[in-house]
Write a protein that holds these residues in place. Structure first.
Motif, short mmCIF file in Angstrom:
data_model
loop_
_atom_site.label_atom_id
_atom_site.label_comp_id
_atom_site.label_asym_id
_atom_site.label_seq_id
_atom_site.Cartn_x
_atom_site.Cartn_y
_atom_site.Cartn_z
N UNK A 1 0.78 -1.11 0.02
CA UNK A 1 -0.11 -0.13 0.26
C UNK A 1 0.88 1.33 -0.19
N UNK A 2 2.11 1.22 0.60
CA UNK A 2 2.80 2.05 0.39
C UNK A 2 3.38 2.74 -1.14
N UNK A 3 3.28 1.90 -2.13
CA UNK A 3 3.97 1.92 -3.44
C UNK A 3 2.64 2.38 -4.28
N UNK A 4 2.62 3.16 -5.17
CA UNK A 4 1.77 3.30 -6.18
C UNK A 4 1.50 2.09 -7.04
N UNK A 5 0.22 1.90 -7.27
CA UNK A 5 -0.29 0.61 -7.86
C UNK A 5 0.56 0.25 -9.05
N UNK A 6 0.56 1.21 -10.04
CA UNK A 6 1.24 0.78 -11.30
C UNK A 6 2.89 0.43 -10.95
N UNK A 7 3.45 0.69 -9.74
CA UNK A 7 4.78 0.45 -9.48
C UNK A 7 4.86 -0.70 -8.73
N UNK A 8 4.05 -1.23 -8.24
CA UNK A 8 4.21 -2.37 -7.22
C UNK A 8 4.22 -3.65 -8.13
N UNK A 9 5.47 -4.34 -7.61
CA UNK A 9 5.69 -5.78 -8.02
C UNK A 9 4.78 -6.63 -7.41
N UNK A 10 4.32 -7.69 -8.12
CA UNK A 10 3.65 -8.80 -7.57
C UNK A 10 4.39 -9.66 -6.62
N UNK A 11 3.86 -10.45 -5.83
CA UNK A 11 4.56 -11.03 -4.69
C UNK A 11 5.44 -12.34 -5.40
N UNK A 12 5.00 -12.69 -6.36
CA UNK A 12 5.44 -13.84 -7.00
C UNK A 12 6.65 -13.34 -7.67
N UNK A 13 6.70 -12.23 -8.20
CA UNK A 13 7.82 -11.60 -9.05
C UNK A 13 8.76 -10.63 -8.28
N UNK A 14 8.73 -10.89 -7.10
CA UNK A 14 9.78 -10.10 -6.38
C UNK A 14 10.95 -10.73 -6.07
N UNK A 15 12.25 -10.03 -6.07
CA UNK A 15 13.44 -10.74 -5.76
C UNK A 15 13.77 -10.32 -4.55
N UNK A 16 13.48 -11.51 -3.73
CA UNK A 16 13.81 -11.50 -2.30
C UNK A 16 15.39 -11.42 -2.06
N UNK A 17 15.98 -10.20 -1.50
CA UNK A 17 17.36 -10.07 -1.35
C UNK A 17 17.83 -10.95 0.12
N UNK A 18 18.73 -11.53 -0.27
CA UNK A 18 19.04 -12.35 0.96
C UNK A 18 19.86 -11.35 2.12
N UNK A 19 19.43 -11.20 3.16
CA UNK A 19 19.84 -10.36 4.21
C UNK A 19 20.39 -11.15 5.35
N UNK A 20 20.57 -12.54 5.41
CA UNK A 20 20.86 -13.32 6.41
C UNK A 20 22.29 -14.25 6.01
N UNK A 21 22.99 -13.73 5.03
CA UNK A 21 24.13 -14.44 4.61
C UNK A 21 25.31 -13.83 5.29
#
Length: 260
Positions: A240-260
Protein backbone atom coordinates in the motif's frame (compact mmCIF):
# COMPACT_ATOMS: atom_id res chain seq x y z
CA UNK A 1 24.60 7.19 -10.41
CA UNK A 2 21.39 9.21 -10.39
CA UNK A 3 20.98 9.86 -14.11
CA UNK A 4 18.24 12.46 -13.63
CA UNK A 5 20.42 14.67 -11.41
CA UNK A 6 23.41 14.32 -13.72
CA UNK A 7 21.40 15.13 -16.84
CA UNK A 8 19.71 18.05 -15.11
CA UNK A 9 22.97 19.77 -14.21
CA UNK A 10 24.70 19.01 -17.51
CA UNK A 11 21.76 20.10 -19.66
CA UNK A 12 21.27 23.29 -17.63
CA UNK A 13 24.92 24.30 -17.88
CA UNK A 14 25.08 23.32 -21.55
CA UNK A 15 22.06 25.44 -22.50
CA UNK A 16 23.35 28.48 -20.63
CA UNK A 17 26.86 28.18 -22.10
CA UNK A 18 25.40 27.65 -25.58
CA UNK A 19 23.27 30.77 -25.24
CA UNK A 20 26.36 32.73 -24.19
CA UNK A 21 28.37 31.43 -27.17
CA UNK A 22 25.57 32.26 -29.58
CA UNK A 23 25.23 35.78 -28.22
CA UNK A 24 28.93 36.64 -27.98
CA UNK A 25 32.23 35.84 -26.27
CA UNK A 26 32.13 33.64 -23.16
CA UNK A 27 35.14 35.53 -21.77
CA UNK A 28 32.81 38.46 -21.20
CA UNK A 29 31.06 36.36 -18.54
CA UNK A 30 34.19 35.52 -16.57
CA UNK A 31 34.92 37.89 -13.71
CA UNK A 32 37.18 36.75 -10.88
CA UNK A 33 36.14 39.53 -8.52
CA UNK A 34 32.48 38.66 -8.95
CA UNK A 35 33.13 34.97 -8.32
CA UNK A 36 35.04 35.84 -5.16
CA UNK A 37 32.23 38.01 -3.86
CA UNK A 38 29.44 35.50 -4.54
CA UNK A 39 31.26 32.22 -3.88
CA UNK A 40 33.31 33.39 -0.92
CA UNK A 41 30.52 35.39 0.63
CA UNK A 42 28.00 32.55 0.31
CA UNK A 43 30.39 30.02 1.85
CA UNK A 44 31.41 32.36 4.66
CA UNK A 45 27.82 33.17 5.59
CA UNK A 46 26.86 29.51 5.44
CA UNK A 47 29.69 28.64 7.84
CA UNK A 48 28.49 31.44 10.10
CA UNK A 49 24.94 30.06 10.06
CA UNK A 50 25.68 26.35 10.54
CA UNK A 51 28.22 24.24 12.35
CA UNK A 52 31.13 23.11 10.21
CA UNK A 53 30.16 19.44 10.60
CA UNK A 54 26.66 20.20 9.25
CA UNK A 55 28.09 21.99 6.21
CA UNK A 56 30.48 19.12 5.58
CA UNK A 57 27.62 16.60 5.93
CA UNK A 58 25.57 18.64 3.46
CA UNK A 59 28.26 18.53 0.78
CA UNK A 60 28.72 14.80 1.34
CA UNK A 61 24.97 14.34 0.92
CA UNK A 62 25.09 16.39 -2.29
CA UNK A 63 27.69 13.97 -3.62
CA UNK A 64 25.33 11.05 -2.95
CA UNK A 65 22.60 12.85 -4.90
CA UNK A 66 24.68 12.29 -8.02
CA UNK A 67 26.43 9.03 -7.19
CA UNK A 68 23.73 6.88 -5.59
CA UNK A 69 20.58 5.53 -7.17
CA UNK A 70 17.42 5.94 -5.12
CA UNK A 71 16.18 2.86 -3.34
CA UNK A 72 13.19 0.97 -4.67
CA UNK A 73 10.44 0.49 -2.05
CA UNK A 74 9.69 -2.86 -3.68
CA UNK A 75 13.07 -4.05 -2.39
CA UNK A 76 12.08 -3.14 1.16
CA UNK A 77 8.80 -5.01 0.76
CA UNK A 78 10.63 -8.05 -0.62
CA UNK A 79 13.07 -7.98 2.29
CA UNK A 80 10.28 -7.95 4.87
CA UNK A 81 8.49 -10.82 3.12
CA UNK A 82 11.72 -12.79 3.18
CA UNK A 83 12.03 -12.15 6.91
CA UNK A 84 8.42 -13.23 7.30
CA UNK A 85 9.18 -16.56 5.62
CA UNK A 86 12.27 -16.95 7.79
CA UNK A 87 10.40 -16.30 11.04
CA UNK A 88 7.62 -18.72 10.10
CA UNK A 89 10.06 -21.53 9.36
CA UNK A 90 12.66 -21.00 12.08
CA UNK A 91 10.96 -18.79 14.66
CA UNK A 92 11.21 -15.14 15.67
CA UNK A 93 14.49 -15.68 17.51
CA UNK A 94 16.17 -16.40 14.18
CA UNK A 95 15.68 -12.73 13.22
CA UNK A 96 18.32 -11.71 15.77
CA UNK A 97 20.95 -13.38 13.55
CA UNK A 98 20.12 -11.27 10.51
CA UNK A 99 23.12 -9.47 8.99
CA UNK A 100 22.25 -6.29 7.15
CA UNK A 101 23.76 -2.90 6.36
CA UNK A 102 20.56 -1.24 7.58
CA UNK A 103 20.83 -0.34 11.24
CA UNK A 104 17.10 0.37 11.27
CA UNK A 105 16.24 -3.13 10.04
CA UNK A 106 18.72 -4.68 12.47
CA UNK A 107 17.07 -2.81 15.33
CA UNK A 108 13.60 -3.90 14.21
CA UNK A 109 14.66 -7.54 14.03
CA UNK A 110 16.32 -7.31 17.43
CA UNK A 111 13.18 -5.91 19.04
CA UNK A 112 11.03 -8.64 17.49
CA UNK A 113 13.35 -11.44 18.57
CA UNK A 114 13.49 -10.01 22.11
CA UNK A 115 9.74 -10.37 22.37
CA UNK A 116 9.00 -6.64 22.58
CA UNK A 117 5.38 -5.53 22.34
CA UNK A 118 3.95 -3.73 19.33
CA UNK A 119 3.85 -0.45 21.27
CA UNK A 120 7.52 -0.68 22.21
CA UNK A 121 8.60 -1.56 18.66
CA UNK A 122 6.52 1.20 17.10
CA UNK A 123 7.73 3.83 19.58
CA UNK A 124 11.39 2.89 19.15
CA UNK A 125 11.29 2.81 15.36
CA UNK A 126 9.23 5.99 15.06
CA UNK A 127 11.85 7.74 17.18
CA UNK A 128 14.49 6.58 14.70
CA UNK A 129 12.43 7.92 11.78
CA UNK A 130 11.83 11.27 13.47
CA UNK A 131 15.53 11.61 14.25
CA UNK A 132 16.41 10.88 10.63
CA UNK A 133 13.98 13.56 9.44
CA UNK A 134 15.61 16.14 11.73
CA UNK A 135 19.12 15.25 10.61
CA UNK A 136 18.15 15.42 6.96
CA UNK A 137 16.29 18.69 7.46
CA UNK A 138 19.50 20.37 8.62
CA UNK A 139 21.37 19.06 5.57
CA UNK A 140 18.63 20.31 3.24
CA UNK A 141 18.52 23.66 5.04
CA UNK A 142 22.22 24.25 4.31
CA UNK A 143 21.50 24.32 0.59
CA UNK A 144 18.25 26.25 1.02
CA UNK A 145 20.17 28.94 2.88
CA UNK A 146 22.92 28.95 0.25
CA UNK A 147 20.19 29.38 -2.36
CA UNK A 148 19.10 32.51 -0.48
CA UNK A 149 22.56 33.86 0.28
CA UNK A 150 24.05 33.62 -3.22
CA UNK A 151 21.59 36.02 -4.94
CA UNK A 152 21.98 38.38 -1.96
CA UNK A 153 25.75 38.46 -2.42
CA UNK A 154 25.16 38.88 -6.13
CA UNK A 155 23.24 42.04 -5.34
CA UNK A 156 25.98 43.11 -2.93
CA UNK A 157 28.52 42.67 -5.72
CA UNK A 158 26.32 44.79 -7.97
CA UNK A 159 26.37 47.59 -5.41
CA UNK A 160 30.15 47.33 -5.09
CA UNK A 161 30.52 47.53 -8.85
CA UNK A 162 28.22 50.54 -9.07
CA UNK A 163 30.14 52.37 -6.33
CA UNK A 164 33.41 51.67 -8.16
CA UNK A 165 31.91 52.86 -11.42
CA UNK A 166 30.48 56.07 -9.97
CA UNK A 167 33.72 56.89 -8.17
CA UNK A 168 35.66 56.75 -11.45
CA UNK A 169 33.33 58.47 -13.89
CA UNK A 170 36.17 60.80 -14.85
CA UNK A 171 38.01 57.76 -16.28
CA UNK A 172 35.87 56.28 -19.09
CA UNK A 173 38.14 53.22 -19.40
CA UNK A 174 37.25 52.06 -15.87
CA UNK A 175 33.50 52.19 -16.36
CA UNK A 176 33.36 48.97 -18.38
CA UNK A 177 35.16 46.66 -15.89
CA UNK A 178 33.25 48.11 -12.94
CA UNK A 179 29.92 47.67 -14.72
CA UNK A 180 30.89 44.10 -15.64
CA UNK A 181 31.50 43.28 -11.98
CA UNK A 182 28.20 44.93 -11.09
CA UNK A 183 26.19 42.84 -13.54
CA UNK A 184 28.07 39.55 -13.41
CA UNK A 185 27.84 39.14 -9.64
CA UNK A 186 24.06 39.20 -9.92
CA UNK A 187 24.33 36.66 -12.74
CA UNK A 188 26.59 34.38 -10.67
CA UNK A 189 24.34 34.57 -7.63
CA UNK A 190 21.19 33.77 -9.58
CA UNK A 191 22.91 30.98 -11.52
CA UNK A 192 24.27 29.25 -8.42
CA UNK A 193 20.97 29.53 -6.60
CA UNK A 194 18.65 28.32 -9.36
CA UNK A 195 20.90 25.73 -11.00
CA UNK A 196 22.72 24.24 -8.01
CA UNK A 197 21.72 25.06 -4.45
CA UNK A 198 17.92 25.02 -4.56
CA UNK A 199 17.69 21.98 -6.90
CA UNK A 200 20.10 20.05 -4.65
CA UNK A 201 17.98 20.95 -1.62
CA UNK A 202 14.89 19.74 -3.45
CA UNK A 203 16.58 16.52 -4.51
CA UNK A 204 17.73 15.84 -0.95
CA UNK A 205 14.19 16.40 0.28
CA UNK A 206 12.78 13.91 -2.23
CA UNK A 207 15.45 11.39 -1.21
CA UNK A 208 14.46 11.87 2.43
CA UNK A 209 10.81 11.21 1.58
CA UNK A 210 11.76 8.02 -0.24
CA UNK A 211 14.00 6.88 2.61
CA UNK A 212 11.25 7.54 5.15
CA UNK A 213 8.85 5.47 3.04
CA UNK A 214 11.32 2.57 3.06
CA UNK A 215 11.73 2.84 6.83
CA UNK A 216 7.97 2.94 7.35
CA UNK A 217 7.68 -0.18 5.21
CA UNK A 218 10.18 -1.88 7.51
CA UNK A 219 8.34 -0.63 10.58
CA UNK A 220 4.95 -1.86 9.44
CA UNK A 221 6.55 -5.05 8.17
CA UNK A 222 8.04 -5.71 11.62
CA UNK A 223 4.66 -5.15 13.26
CA UNK A 224 2.96 -7.40 10.69
CA UNK A 225 5.50 -10.18 11.29
CA UNK A 226 4.85 -9.91 14.99
CA UNK A 227 1.06 -9.93 14.54
CA UNK A 228 0.32 -12.47 11.82
CA UNK A 229 3.51 -13.91 10.32
CA UNK A 230 1.58 -14.43 7.07
CA UNK A 231 3.58 -13.42 3.95
CA UNK A 232 0.47 -12.64 1.89
CA UNK A 233 -0.96 -10.40 4.60
CA UNK A 234 2.41 -8.70 5.00
CA UNK A 235 2.66 -8.09 1.26
CA UNK A 236 -0.86 -6.67 0.97
CA UNK A 237 -0.21 -4.31 3.86
CA UNK A 238 3.21 -3.11 2.77
CA UNK A 239 2.44 -2.77 -0.93
CA UNK A 240 0.00 0.00 0.00
CA UNK A 241 3.00 2.30 0.40
CA UNK A 242 3.78 1.95 -3.31
CA UNK A 243 1.71 3.38 -6.19
CA UNK A 244 -0.31 0.59 -7.79
CA UNK A 245 1.36 0.93 -11.18
CA UNK A 246 4.80 0.51 -9.59
CA UNK A 247 4.03 -2.47 -7.39
CA UNK A 248 5.69 -5.77 -8.11
CA UNK A 249 3.58 -8.90 -7.59
CA UNK A 250 4.60 -11.03 -4.66
CA UNK A 251 5.56 -13.87 -7.00
CA UNK A 252 7.84 -11.60 -9.04
CA UNK A 253 9.76 -10.04 -6.19
CA UNK A 254 13.49 -10.60 -5.89
CA UNK A 255 13.97 -11.49 -2.27
CA UNK A 256 17.31 -10.10 -1.28
CA UNK A 257 19.30 -12.30 1.03
CA UNK A 258 19.79 -10.43 4.31
CA UNK A 259 20.99 -13.32 6.44
CA UNK A 260 24.08 -14.45 4.61
Amino acid sequence: MDIASFLGVISGISLIVSAIFIGGDINNFINIEGMMIVGGGTLATTLLTFQFKDVLAAFKAAYFVFSKEKEDPNDAVATMIKLCHLSRKQGLLELSKIKTKSGFLKKACGLISDGSSEQVIRAALLTEIDSLKLRHYIVQDVFRKMGIYSPAFGMLGTLIGLVQMLSKLQDPSSIGPAMATALLTTFYGSLMSTLLFLPIAGKLKSRTVMEVINLEIMLEGAISILDSNNPVVVYEKLSSFIPERLRKPITGMNYRSENK
